[in-house]
Design an enzyme around this catalytic site. Sequence first.
Site, PDB file in Angstrom:
ATOM      1  N   ARG A   1       4.398 -16.809  -2.866  1.00 18.81           N
ATOM      2  CA  ARG A   1       5.018 -15.207  -3.097  1.00 18.81           C
ATOM      3  C   ARG A   1       4.764 -15.084  -4.428  1.00 18.81           C
ATOM      4  NH1 ARG A   1      10.002 -14.292  -4.038  1.00 18.81           N
ATOM      5  NH2 ARG A   1      10.832 -15.110  -2.121  1.00 18.81           N
TER       6      ARG A   1
ATOM      7  N   ASP B   1      -3.949   7.293 -10.154  1.00 11.89           N
ATOM      8  CA  ASP B   1      -4.625   6.538  -8.922  1.00 11.89           C
ATOM      9  C   ASP B   1      -6.010   6.868  -8.971  1.00 11.89           C
ATOM     10  OD1 ASP B   1      -5.436   6.235  -6.309  1.00 11.89           O
ATOM     11  OD2 ASP B   1      -3.434   6.944  -5.368  1.00 11.89           O
TER      12      ASP B   1
ATOM     13  N   TYR C   1      -2.295  11.864  -3.008  1.00 11.83           N
ATOM     14  CA  TYR C   1      -2.207  11.346  -1.733  1.00 11.83           C
ATOM     15  C   TYR C   1      -0.768  11.967  -0.979  1.00 11.83           C
ATOM     16  CZ  TYR C   1      -2.315   7.727   1.897  1.00 11.83           C
ATOM     17  OH  TYR C   1      -2.376   7.082   2.998  1.00 11.83           O
TER      18      TYR C   1
ATOM     19  N   LYS D   1      -9.658   1.106   0.315  1.00 12.87           N
ATOM     20  CA  LYS D   1     -10.752   2.092   0.236  1.00 12.87           C
ATOM     21  C   LYS D   1     -12.015   1.477  -0.398  1.00 12.87           C
ATOM     22  CE  LYS D   1      -7.489   4.387   1.944  1.00 12.87           C
ATOM     23  NZ  LYS D   1      -6.315   5.120   1.222  1.00 12.87           N
TER      24      LYS D   1
HETATM   25  C1  PLP Z   1      -5.159   5.553   0.801  1.00 12.94           C
HETATM   26  C2  PLP Z   1      -4.673   5.897  -0.412  1.00 12.94           C
HETATM   27  C3  PLP Z   1      -3.427   5.432  -0.895  1.00 12.94           C
HETATM   28  C4  PLP Z   1      -2.527   4.756  -0.176  1.00 12.94           C
HETATM   29  O1  PLP Z   1      -2.849   3.371   0.109  1.00 12.94           O
HETATM   30  P1  PLP Z   1      -2.707   2.469   1.381  1.00 12.94           P
HETATM   31  O2  PLP Z   1      -3.503   1.320   0.980  1.00 12.94           O
HETATM   32  O3  PLP Z   1      -2.807   3.297   2.672  1.00 12.94           O
HETATM   33  O4  PLP Z   1      -1.172   2.329   1.205  1.00 12.94           O
HETATM   34  C5  PLP Z   1      -3.050   5.965  -2.177  1.00 12.94           C
HETATM   35  N1  PLP Z   1      -3.761   6.855  -2.982  1.00 12.94           N
HETATM   36  C6  PLP Z   1      -4.909   7.261  -2.362  1.00 12.94           C
HETATM   37  C7  PLP Z   1      -5.570   8.163  -3.236  1.00 12.94           C
HETATM   38  C8  PLP Z   1      -5.395   6.721  -1.176  1.00 12.94           C
HETATM   39  O5  PLP Z   1      -6.612   7.260  -0.662  1.00 12.94           O
END
Ligand code: PLP
Length: 421
Positions: free
Chosen positions: A90, A214, A142, A239
Site C-alpha cells: 500500500r 484537472d 466534471y 481517460k
Molecule cells: C472521468 C473524469 C474524472 C473522474 O475520474 P475517474 O477515473 O472516473 O474517477 C475527473 N475529471 C474529469 C475531467 C474526468 O473526465
Amino acid sequence: MRLNLLDPQRSRPLTLKVRDENSFICHKRYKIKVSFYKELIDFMGFSTTAIHAGNEPDPVTGAVSVPIYQTSTYKQEALGKPTGGYEYARTQNPTRSALEKNIAALEGAKYGFAFASGMSAIDATLKLVKGGDHVILGDNTYGGTFRLFNRILRDYGVEFDLADTSNIADLEKAFKPNTKMVFVETPTNPIMTLTDLKAVSDLAHANGAKVVCDNTFMSPYFQRPIEHGVDIVVHSTTKYLNGHSDSVGGFVALNDEKDAEWIGFVQNGIGAILSPFDSFLVLRGTKTLAVRMEAHDKNGRVIANFLAEHPGVQKVYYPGLASHPQHELAKRQQSGFGGMVSFETGSIDNARKVLEGVKLCTLGESLGGVESLISHPASMTHASVPEETRAKLGITDGLVRISVGIEDVEDILEDIDQALA
Ligand SMILES: *Cc1c(COP(=O)(O)O)cnc(C)c1O
C-alpha cells in the site's frame, strides 16, 4: 565547477560542468538554467520522456518492460532493513513507483502519486484543505467533482462556491478571507470553456490560495498547467493517459515538497492506491500518448469542422474552431485541441436519434480511449448537476458529446453523418 544534480527521472546522478548556477546549459531543444532543478525534467523531449521516465530496465532480469510486481509485502533482510527499500505494497510498489515517476515527468512535476481513480486523486488533493477552509470550484467541472464537494466535503465543513473561472472578474469576487484553493478544469466538460491558467494562478497566489487543475481532457501532451503557474495537476488516468478504456485510475502531480509529503501521507493513510496491474497498463499507455494525442487531435478537428457545416447541428463546441470564443487562448495555452467535441442538436429527440443511430461510435460514458465514444451529458456524466446549473451552462437535453477516437476519420464521419440524417 562541476555540479551533481539528482535528476529524478534517472537512476544515475547527472554530472554537469558549468560556470555557475546561473549559467545555461543546452541540451537538444532545451535551454536550461542550472539553478532551476525543476527544469531538468525537461531534459528529454516529450516522447522520449514518455517512453523512458520511470521505465528503467528491471535490475534483476533486465526486462525492458517494467514488471507487474504483484506482491503485497517484501522480504526484510534484518529487522527494520527492507531488501529493496520496499516494505508493504500500500505504501510502495515498484510498478506504481515507475508510473509515478513517468507521469510526474510528463507534467514537469517533481512529485507524482497514482490513485485508484480520478475521484480518489481529487479527494486526496482536497485533503490539503480542512474544515472551515473555502474552495472556489469552477462552475463547469466534471459532475463527480461537483458531487464530491456538494454531497461529501460539505459535511466535513469544507466551504465552497462556484465561479466562472473563465471570467477573471467573476472569479475575483468569489475570494473570501478563508479561500485556500481554486479548483479548475480546462477545457471544461462538455462545453469546452477554457480557463486562463496563468491569470487564475496569478490571482489565486495574490490571495494566498493554491490552484489545482484537472488536466484530464488535454493530457500533458497538449497542456502542462504547472508551466502556467498551477500548483497541483490532477488526472483521471482512466481517460487519455491510459487511453485504451481498460483501466480506472487517477493521478496527482505537484512541485511543492510539503504538499507532496502530505499527499503521499494521505495516499498511504487512506489507501486508495492504483494496483500494480493498472499501474502497468497506464505505464504502457503513456508510451504512446504523443502519437495517440496527435491522432485524436487530427480526427477531432475533422469531425468538429464537419459538424459545424452540418444543417442538423445548431452549435459546435470545440476550441480548435476559429469560431470558438476562446480560440486564441486555446492556441496560446495548449499545443493542440484534442478529440473532445460537443454539439447541439436542438432537442432530446434529435439527440436520441444520433445517440442510438450510430453504428461505429459506442454509446457510453467515459472518454479518451482509442475507440470513438458518444454520450449524452445531461443524463449521463452531468446527471448529478442541478438542472438549473446545467441550463445555465448550456448542457441542454439536445447536447451530444463525442470522444473522437483514432479510427479512420472517414469511417467516424460517415457514421455520424448517417446518424444525423
Ligand atoms: C472521468 C473524469 C474524472 C473522474 O475520474 P475517474 O477515473 O472516473 O474517477 C475527473 N475529471 C474529469 C475531467 C474526468 O473526465
